[in-house]
Design a protein around this motif. Sequence first.
Motif, PDB file in Angstrom:
ATOM      1  N   SER A  41       0.840  -1.205   0.000  1.00 21.08           N
ATOM      2  CA  SER A  41       0.000   0.000   0.000  1.00 21.08           C
ATOM      3  C   SER A  41       0.875   1.255   0.000  1.00 21.08           C
ATOM      4  O   SER A  41       0.552   2.248  -0.652  1.00 21.08           O
ATOM      5  CB  SER A  41      -0.926  -0.011   1.213  1.00 21.08           C
ATOM      6  OG  SER A  41      -0.154   0.048   2.390  1.00 21.08           O
ATOM      7  N   LEU A  42       2.007   1.203   0.694  1.00 19.75           N
ATOM      8  CA  LEU A  42       2.906   2.361   0.752  1.00 19.75           C
ATOM      9  C   LEU A  42       3.504   2.664  -0.622  1.00 19.75           C
ATOM     10  O   LEU A  42       3.485   3.806  -1.086  1.00 19.75           O
ATOM     11  CB  LEU A  42       4.023   2.063   1.768  1.00 19.75           C
ATOM     12  CG  LEU A  42       5.087   3.123   1.949  1.00 19.75           C
ATOM     13  CD1 LEU A  42       4.500   4.391   2.544  1.00 19.75           C
ATOM     14  CD2 LEU A  42       6.214   2.607   2.848  1.00 19.75           C
ATOM     15  N   VAL A  43       3.996   1.628  -1.287  1.00 20.92           N
ATOM     16  CA  VAL A  43       4.609   1.806  -2.619  1.00 20.92           C
ATOM     17  C   VAL A  43       3.569   2.318  -3.609  1.00 20.92           C
ATOM     18  O   VAL A  43       3.816   3.245  -4.379  1.00 20.92           O
ATOM     19  CB  VAL A  43       5.248   0.475  -3.095  1.00 20.92           C
ATOM     20  CG1 VAL A  43       5.660   0.545  -4.558  1.00 20.92           C
ATOM     21  CG2 VAL A  43       6.434   0.114  -2.208  1.00 20.92           C
ATOM     22  N   ILE A  63      13.003  -3.463  -4.637  1.00 26.87           N
ATOM     23  CA  ILE A  63      13.379  -3.154  -3.243  1.00 26.87           C
ATOM     24  C   ILE A  63      14.241  -4.280  -2.687  1.00 26.87           C
ATOM     25  O   ILE A  63      13.849  -5.444  -2.733  1.00 26.87           O
ATOM     26  CB  ILE A  63      12.118  -3.026  -2.350  1.00 26.87           C
ATOM     27  CG1 ILE A  63      11.199  -1.919  -2.866  1.00 26.87           C
ATOM     28  CG2 ILE A  63      12.503  -2.770  -0.886  1.00 26.87           C
ATOM     29  CD1 ILE A  63       9.856  -1.836  -2.152  1.00 26.87           C
ATOM     30  N   GLN A  69      10.213  -6.772   8.452  1.00 30.35           N
ATOM     31  CA  GLN A  69       9.007  -5.930   8.396  1.00 30.35           C
ATOM     32  C   GLN A  69       8.131  -6.132   9.629  1.00 30.35           C
ATOM     33  O   GLN A  69       8.217  -7.149  10.296  1.00 30.35           O
ATOM     34  CB  GLN A  69       8.198  -6.270   7.143  1.00 30.35           C
ATOM     35  CG  GLN A  69       8.813  -5.678   5.887  1.00 30.35           C
ATOM     36  CD  GLN A  69       7.853  -5.749   4.703  1.00 30.35           C
ATOM     37  OE1 GLN A  69       6.706  -5.337   4.776  1.00 30.35           O
ATOM     38  NE2 GLN A  69       8.341  -6.283   3.603  1.00 30.35           N
ATOM     39  N   MET A  70       7.284  -5.135   9.890  1.00 28.62           N
ATOM     40  CA  MET A  70       6.339  -5.155  11.023  1.00 28.62           C
ATOM     41  C   MET A  70       7.072  -5.432  12.331  1.00 28.62           C
ATOM     42  O   MET A  70       6.636  -6.240  13.143  1.00 28.62           O
ATOM     43  CB  MET A  70       5.263  -6.246  10.807  1.00 28.62           C
ATOM     44  CG  MET A  70       4.426  -6.059   9.572  1.00 28.62           C
ATOM     45  SD  MET A  70       3.356  -4.639   9.710  1.00 28.62           S
ATOM     46  CE  MET A  70       2.087  -5.303  10.767  1.00 28.62           C
ATOM     47  N   SER A  71       8.190  -4.753  12.541  1.00 28.79           N
ATOM     48  CA  SER A  71       9.021  -5.095  13.691  1.00 28.79           C
ATOM     49  C   SER A  71       9.428  -3.898  14.535  1.00 28.79           C
ATOM     50  O   SER A  71      10.071  -4.050  15.555  1.00 28.79           O
ATOM     51  CB  SER A  71      10.289  -5.800  13.191  1.00 28.79           C
ATOM     52  OG  SER A  71      11.089  -4.872  12.481  1.00 28.79           O
ATOM     53  N   GLY A  72       9.098  -2.674  14.091  1.00 32.66           N
ATOM     54  CA  GLY A  72       9.505  -1.482  14.845  1.00 32.66           C
ATOM     55  C   GLY A  72      10.904  -1.011  14.504  1.00 32.66           C
ATOM     56  O   GLY A  72      11.473  -0.175  15.198  1.00 32.66           O
ATOM     57  N   LEU A  73      11.451  -1.517  13.384  1.00 34.48           N
ATOM     58  CA  LEU A  73      12.821  -1.135  12.993  1.00 34.48           C
ATOM     59  C   LEU A  73      12.819  -0.198  11.780  1.00 34.48           C
ATOM     60  O   LEU A  73      13.784  -0.106  11.053  1.00 34.48           O
ATOM     61  CB  LEU A  73      13.677  -2.387  12.739  1.00 34.48           C
ATOM     62  CG  LEU A  73      13.865  -3.286  13.964  1.00 34.48           C
ATOM     63  CD1 LEU A  73      14.608  -4.570  13.599  1.00 34.48           C
ATOM     64  CD2 LEU A  73      14.602  -2.554  15.081  1.00 34.48           C
ATOM     65  N   SER A  75      11.193   0.020   8.856  1.00 36.75           N
ATOM     66  CA  SER A  75      11.207  -0.464   7.476  1.00 36.75           C
ATOM     67  C   SER A  75      10.408   0.462   6.550  1.00 36.75           C
ATOM     68  O   SER A  75      10.858   0.804   5.449  1.00 36.75           O
ATOM     69  CB  SER A  75      10.626  -1.875   7.451  1.00 36.75           C
ATOM     70  OG  SER A  75      10.436  -2.309   6.161  1.00 36.75           O
ATOM     71  N   SER A  77       9.667   3.701   6.734  1.00 40.26           N
ATOM     72  CA  SER A  77      10.304   5.003   6.450  1.00 40.26           C
ATOM     73  C   SER A  77      11.525   4.833   5.554  1.00 40.26           C
ATOM     74  O   SER A  77      11.795   5.673   4.691  1.00 40.26           O
ATOM     75  CB  SER A  77      10.715   5.691   7.748  1.00 40.26           C
ATOM     76  OG  SER A  77       9.589   5.972   8.521  1.00 40.26           O
ATOM     77  N   VAL A  79      11.964   2.437   3.300  1.00 41.11           N
ATOM     78  CA  VAL A  79      11.481   2.132   1.941  1.00 41.11           C
ATOM     79  C   VAL A  79      10.902   3.394   1.307  1.00 41.11           C
ATOM     80  O   VAL A  79      11.192   3.719   0.149  1.00 41.11           O
ATOM     81  CB  VAL A  79      10.417   0.998   1.976  1.00 41.11           C
ATOM     82  CG1 VAL A  79       9.681   0.890   0.648  1.00 41.11           C
ATOM     83  CG2 VAL A  79      11.078  -0.331   2.331  1.00 41.11           C
ATOM     84  N   VAL A 110       0.104   3.565   6.771  1.00 43.83           N
ATOM     85  CA  VAL A 110       1.136   2.751   7.441  1.00 43.83           C
ATOM     86  C   VAL A 110       1.689   3.455   8.674  1.00 43.83           C
ATOM     87  O   VAL A 110       2.452   2.860   9.437  1.00 43.83           O
ATOM     88  CB  VAL A 110       2.311   2.350   6.498  1.00 43.83           C
ATOM     89  CG1 VAL A 110       1.797   1.615   5.279  1.00 43.83           C
ATOM     90  CG2 VAL A 110       3.158   3.537   6.102  1.00 43.83           C
ATOM     91  N   ARG A 157       4.458  -7.895  13.889  1.00 42.41           N
ATOM     92  CA  ARG A 157       3.848  -7.258  15.060  1.00 42.41           C
ATOM     93  C   ARG A 157       2.402  -7.704  15.226  1.00 42.41           C
ATOM     94  O   ARG A 157       1.633  -7.710  14.268  1.00 42.41           O
ATOM     95  CB  ARG A 157       3.896  -5.738  14.858  1.00 42.41           C
ATOM     96  CG  ARG A 157       3.276  -4.948  15.978  1.00 42.41           C
ATOM     97  CD  ARG A 157       3.571  -3.469  15.882  1.00 42.41           C
ATOM     98  NE  ARG A 157       3.480  -2.926  14.562  1.00 42.41           N
ATOM     99  CZ  ARG A 157       4.480  -2.313  13.923  1.00 42.41           C
ATOM    100  NH1 ARG A 157       5.653  -2.179  14.493  1.00 42.41           N
ATOM    101  NH2 ARG A 157       4.312  -1.844  12.723  1.00 42.41           N
TER     102      ARG A 157
HETATM  103  N1  LIG Z   1      10.423  -4.017   2.325  1.00 41.98           N
HETATM  104  C1  LIG Z   1       9.242  -3.453   2.037  1.00 41.98           C
HETATM  105  N2  LIG Z   1       8.728  -3.530   0.790  1.00 41.98           N
HETATM  106  C2  LIG Z   1       7.533  -2.961   0.487  1.00 41.98           C
HETATM  107  N3  LIG Z   1       6.761  -2.293   1.369  1.00 41.98           N
HETATM  108  C3  LIG Z   1       7.213  -2.185   2.622  1.00 41.98           C
HETATM  109  C4  LIG Z   1       8.473  -2.752   3.031  1.00 41.98           C
HETATM  110  N4  LIG Z   1       8.657  -2.484   4.334  1.00 41.98           N
HETATM  111  C5  LIG Z   1       7.559  -1.793   4.746  1.00 41.98           C
HETATM  112  N5  LIG Z   1       6.683  -1.621   3.721  1.00 41.98           N
HETATM  113  C6  LIG Z   1       5.345  -0.960   3.773  1.00 41.98           C
HETATM  114  O1  LIG Z   1       5.215  -0.268   5.015  1.00 41.98           O
HETATM  115  C7  LIG Z   1       4.175  -0.853   5.822  1.00 41.98           C
HETATM  116  C8  LIG Z   1       4.576  -0.822   7.279  1.00 41.98           C
HETATM  117  O2  LIG Z   1       5.779  -1.533   7.417  1.00 41.98           O
HETATM  118  P1  LIG Z   1       6.423  -1.904   8.813  1.00 41.98           P
HETATM  119  O3  LIG Z   1       7.424  -2.980   8.573  1.00 41.98           O
HETATM  120  O4  LIG Z   1       5.334  -2.145   9.803  1.00 41.98           O
HETATM  121  O5  LIG Z   1       7.168  -0.587   9.141  1.00 41.98           O
HETATM  122  P2  LIG Z   1       7.781  -0.104  10.499  1.00 41.98           P
HETATM  123  O6  LIG Z   1       8.771  -1.107  10.965  1.00 41.98           O
HETATM  124  O7  LIG Z   1       8.386   1.176  10.063  1.00 41.98           O
HETATM  125  O8  LIG Z   1       6.642   0.055  11.456  1.00 41.98           O
HETATM  126  C9  LIG Z   1       3.981  -2.244   5.239  1.00 41.98           C
HETATM  127  O9  LIG Z   1       2.672  -2.707   5.473  1.00 41.98           O
HETATM  128  C10 LIG Z   1       4.226  -1.991   3.754  1.00 41.98           C
HETATM  129  O10 LIG Z   1       3.085  -1.334   3.164  1.00 41.98           O
END
Ligand SMILES: Nc1ncnc2c1ncn2[C@@H]1O[C@H](COP(=O)(O)OP(=O)(O)O)[C@@H](O)[C@H]1O
Length: 266
Positions: A41-43, A63, A69-73, A75, A77, A79, A110, A157
């Motif tokens: 959704s972000l892309v 990418i 992903q979904m880990s608080g690290l 990802s 921002s 991307v 997101v 998460r």
């Molecule tokens: N490697 C990736 N490739 C494509 N989209 C990504 C990627 N990482 C994050 N996103 C986008 O950002 C959203 C939130 O990602 P998330 O990993 O939860 O980020 P954060 O760790 O910053 O909380 C995902 O649902 C996806 O839409």
Amino acid sequence: MQTFGGISIVNAIPSWYGSSMAIDLKVNVDVEEGHSTFQSSLVKTILDYFRETYNIPELKVNIRSEIPQMSGLKSSSAVSTALIAAISEKFGIEVDIPKLSAILSIKSGVSVTGAYDDATAAYYGGVSFTYNKEFKLIKMENFPEDISILILAIGNRPNIDLKILKKYNLLFEEIFKIALRDIITAMKLNGLAIAEILGYDKEPIISALKNGAIASGISGNGPSIFALCKEGDDGPIYESLSKYGKVIVTRAVEIGDRYRKIDNTR
Ligand SMILES: Nc1ncnc2c1ncn2[C@@H]1O[C@H](COP(=O)(O)OP(=O)(O)O)[C@@H](O)[C@H]1O
Ligand SMILES: O=C(O)C1=C[C@@H](OP(=O)(O)O)[C@@H](O)[C@H](O)C1
């Protein structure tokens, strides 16, 4: 375009004041004319914005990410800033990359505040201090050089109610004030408070602190856990965190490291 993952110093959701530090987990994004089969959704939100505003052609996005992903690290921002930078460079479009990343992160759903703290650290490197409500960069500085960073990287998460964090705005605003003069104490307070409020298991954090960590806690909205120690003291902390999962040992990224790396390849 290369950007970086990060860990939290102060989570911006409660008070809009946030602070984040870049770590050496890299994201690389490049774009070419063509069609992508799957887009998060972000892309999709970023590509739609550039097509509608600047009439650019359809793009295929590639990418490569070292960040779970979904880990608080951070990802999302990393991307989003890398993708916006890649598109603006390819088509010669001038934009404020971290600010646009924050605006489109809110639009795509997101992020709660836009995570301008994470976007500035991901893009510039270093430690950022921001007021996300106004996309205001208060200051940037480098993290102390002699500190090791360990991360218990946990992805996927669980579904948590982030609205609860808003109740603690005064507490996190105070932690932000501490961060402006003492990053490590603020990271510890923030990381412990987030663990308590969101109900994460504190056992790995307590174990890291008992084994010599000077700070440990939850990064972002979790579930990943960070631990900091003086360089050379990481052995017992690594052992203690390894009981709970995969541990990454990484380093802080300094402001402008991305450009220095590009220069080195010449
Ligand atoms: N490697 C990736 N490739 C494509 N989209 C990504 C990627 N990482 C994050 N996103 C986008 O950002 C959203 C939130 O990602 P998330 O990993 O939860 O980020 P954060 O760790 O910053 O909380 C995902 O649902 C996806 O839409
Ligand atoms: O959605 C947001 O606005 C934010 C999410 C959190 O990061 P993660 O997405 O890494 O959990 C937080 O640390 C950041 O300051 C703001």
